[in-house]
Design an enzyme around this catalytic site. Structure first.
Site, PDB file in Angstrom:
ATOM      1  N   ASP A   1       0.826  -1.193  -0.052  1.00 53.77           N
ATOM      2  CA  ASP A   1       0.248   0.042   0.086  1.00 53.77           C
ATOM      3  C   ASP A   1       0.926   1.292  -0.164  1.00 53.77           C
ATOM      4  O   ASP A   1       0.842   1.945   0.899  1.00 53.77           O
ATOM      5  CB  ASP A   1      -1.136  -0.006   1.134  1.00 53.77           C
ATOM      6  CG  ASP A   1      -0.165   0.042   2.536  1.00 53.77           C
ATOM      7  OD1 ASP A   1       0.867  -0.588   2.592  1.00 53.77           O
ATOM      8  OD2 ASP A   1      -0.871   0.241   3.687  1.00 53.77           O
TER       9      ASP A   1
ATOM     10  N   HIS B   1       9.598  -0.203   8.540  1.00 57.03           N
ATOM     11  CA  HIS B   1       8.761  -1.401   8.740  1.00 57.03           C
ATOM     12  C   HIS B   1       8.897  -2.735   7.838  1.00 57.03           C
ATOM     13  O   HIS B   1       9.223  -3.326   7.517  1.00 57.03           O
ATOM     14  CB  HIS B   1       7.285  -1.255   8.863  1.00 57.03           C
ATOM     15  CG  HIS B   1       7.053   0.089  10.044  1.00 57.03           C
ATOM     16  ND1 HIS B   1       7.038  -0.414  11.455  1.00 57.03           N
ATOM     17  CD2 HIS B   1       6.786   1.198   9.835  1.00 57.03           C
ATOM     18  CE1 HIS B   1       6.706   0.530  12.151  1.00 57.03           C
ATOM     19  NE2 HIS B   1       6.792   1.627  11.354  1.00 57.03           N
TER      20      HIS B   1
HETATM   21  C1  BDR Z   1       2.778  -0.560   8.674  1.00 57.15           C
HETATM   22  O1  BDR Z   1       1.614   0.416   8.567  1.00 57.15           O
HETATM   23  C2  BDR Z   1       2.183   1.307   7.136  1.00 57.15           C
HETATM   24  O2  BDR Z   1       1.787   2.678   7.790  1.00 57.15           O
HETATM   25  C3  BDR Z   1       3.437   0.937   6.929  1.00 57.15           C
HETATM   26  O3  BDR Z   1       3.503   1.003   5.512  1.00 57.15           O
HETATM   27  C4  BDR Z   1       3.643  -0.460   7.464  1.00 57.15           C
HETATM   28  O4  BDR Z   1       3.308  -1.395   6.646  1.00 57.15           O
HETATM   29  C5  BDR Z   1       3.507  -0.103  10.060  1.00 57.15           C
HETATM   30  O5  BDR Z   1       2.674  -0.418  10.941  1.00 57.15           O
HETATM   31 CA    CA Z   2       2.786  -0.793   3.959  1.00 55.69          CA
END
Ligand code: BDR
Ligand code: CA
Length: 331
Positions: free
Chosen positions: A14, A250
């Site tokens: 995403d 992340h």
């Molecule tokens: C996850 O949430 C999204 O905002 C980031 O892309 C990552 O996949 C981290 O909590």
């Molecule tokens: Ca993400």
């Protein structure tokens, strides 16, 4: 590594700034053969996610198919995307973009996942770094999917570390908890890369500046600009991140797990997702899986998830830098 030895990967994403970092790491890594990019709502609407994925791929010279997927959570109402973290466009408010001569693959993300898994049984690793609606829908279209995919790696959830959208919930799982519980109980080889490890690894603006300076390319310049926006959010929230301005990367960690699993300490237990109430989106691990609890949902026979609990942070940053500084971009 020859292309036959590379791991075929579908990237479900995403984008999202850390999604963009992870995409470029996947393109840069010699052991990864990115065979498709499937998009979902999450950090942005699914339309924007697909637009971003296509753009990021095109400017980096990647011609893997890009698809558009689920637009809303399976059961709960959709929420507004977090523009304060990723920018209104998901890429740190980039501004004007270069024209790209590419179109989306017409298939829905879930159908694409099923088609590819059927075409390459036992070969594809699916790395999912957004809400899990595409994967959950793919399971409905093809119940044999757990046998057809080689492995699923999910960036999402948290066990010990506090959540990032509630005291117990991580954003990707919270965004579609019903889909996530379906994914955690499906019975495939599943690894969870959650906040327990992603909150231990801070990538700094200096890293991205070095990468941009090395390549002098629109792709790495775009990434640097996006990260500058994203790092402001994390540096404003955590004093240890502010010391050397940067951010949690992340989604990148899911790919680092794929190529260097030895950098992670894991535990194998059953994991379920709370779908309602105050704990909505919590990933709950059954620590005592030798007990036959009387409550339904926690039977000893439940499928297990491999959960990343600790990480060698300097090791991850070294793999990240070495990979991104290699020659991977077209001239
Ligand atoms: C996850 O949430 C999204 O905002 C980031 O892309 C990552 O996949 C981290 O909590
Ligand atoms: Ca993400």
């Amino acid at each position: 590594m020859s292309s036959s030895k590379k791991t075929k990967v579908i990237y479900d994403t995403d984008p999202g700034v850390d999604d963009a970092m992870a995409l470029y790491f996947a393109l840069a890594h010699p052991d990864i053969d990115l065979v498709g990019i499937t998009t979902t709502f999450g950090n942005v609407s699914v339309e924007q996610a697909a637009t971003n994925a296509l753009y990021l791929a095109a400017i980096a010279g990647c011609d893997a198919p890009v698809t558009k997927g689920v637009a809303v959570p399976w059961c709960k109402p959709a929420e507004k995307p977090p523009a304060h973290i990723h920018g209104a466009d998901g890429l740190g408010n980039l501004g004007p973009r270069q024209p790209i001569g590419r179109q989306l693959d017409p298939r829905a993300s879930a159908q694409f996942i099923v088609d590819m898994a059927r075409a390459h049984p036992g070969e594809i690793v699916l790395v999912a770094v957004g809400p899990l609606g595409n994967l959950s829908l793919a399971l409905m279209l093809e119940p044999r999917l757990p046998l057809l995919l080689r492995e699923v790696i999910v960036m999402g959830g948290t066990i010990v570390e506090p959540g990032n959208v509630s005291p117990v919930a991580e954003a990707n799982i919270w965004n579609d908890p019903h889909a996530a519980d379906r994914v955690f109980t499906a019975g495939w080889k599943l690894t969870m890369v959650g906040l327990d490890v992603t909150h231990r690894v801070v990538t700094t603006l200096e890293h991205f500046q070095r990468i941009a300076d090395k390549h002098r390319h629109v792709a790495t310049d775009t990434l640097l600009k996006a990260v500058e926006f994203y790092a402001r959010f994390y540096s404003g929230l955590y004093s240890h991140v502010a010391k050397t301005p940067g951010c949690f990367a992340h989604d990148l960690l899911a790919f680092i797990y794929l190529v260097q699993p030895g950098l992670f300490t894991t535990t194998v237990k059953s994991v379920r997702v709370a779908t309602e109430g105050l704990a909505q989106g919590q990933t709950i691990m059954n620590e005592r899986d030798f007990i036959d609890y009387p409550q339904p949902g926690w039977e000893k026979t439940r499928h297990r998830t491999q959960v990343c609990m600790q990480v060698d942070a300097p090791g991850c940053l070294a793999v990240f830098e070495e990979t991104m500084l290699a020659d991977w971009l077209p001239a």
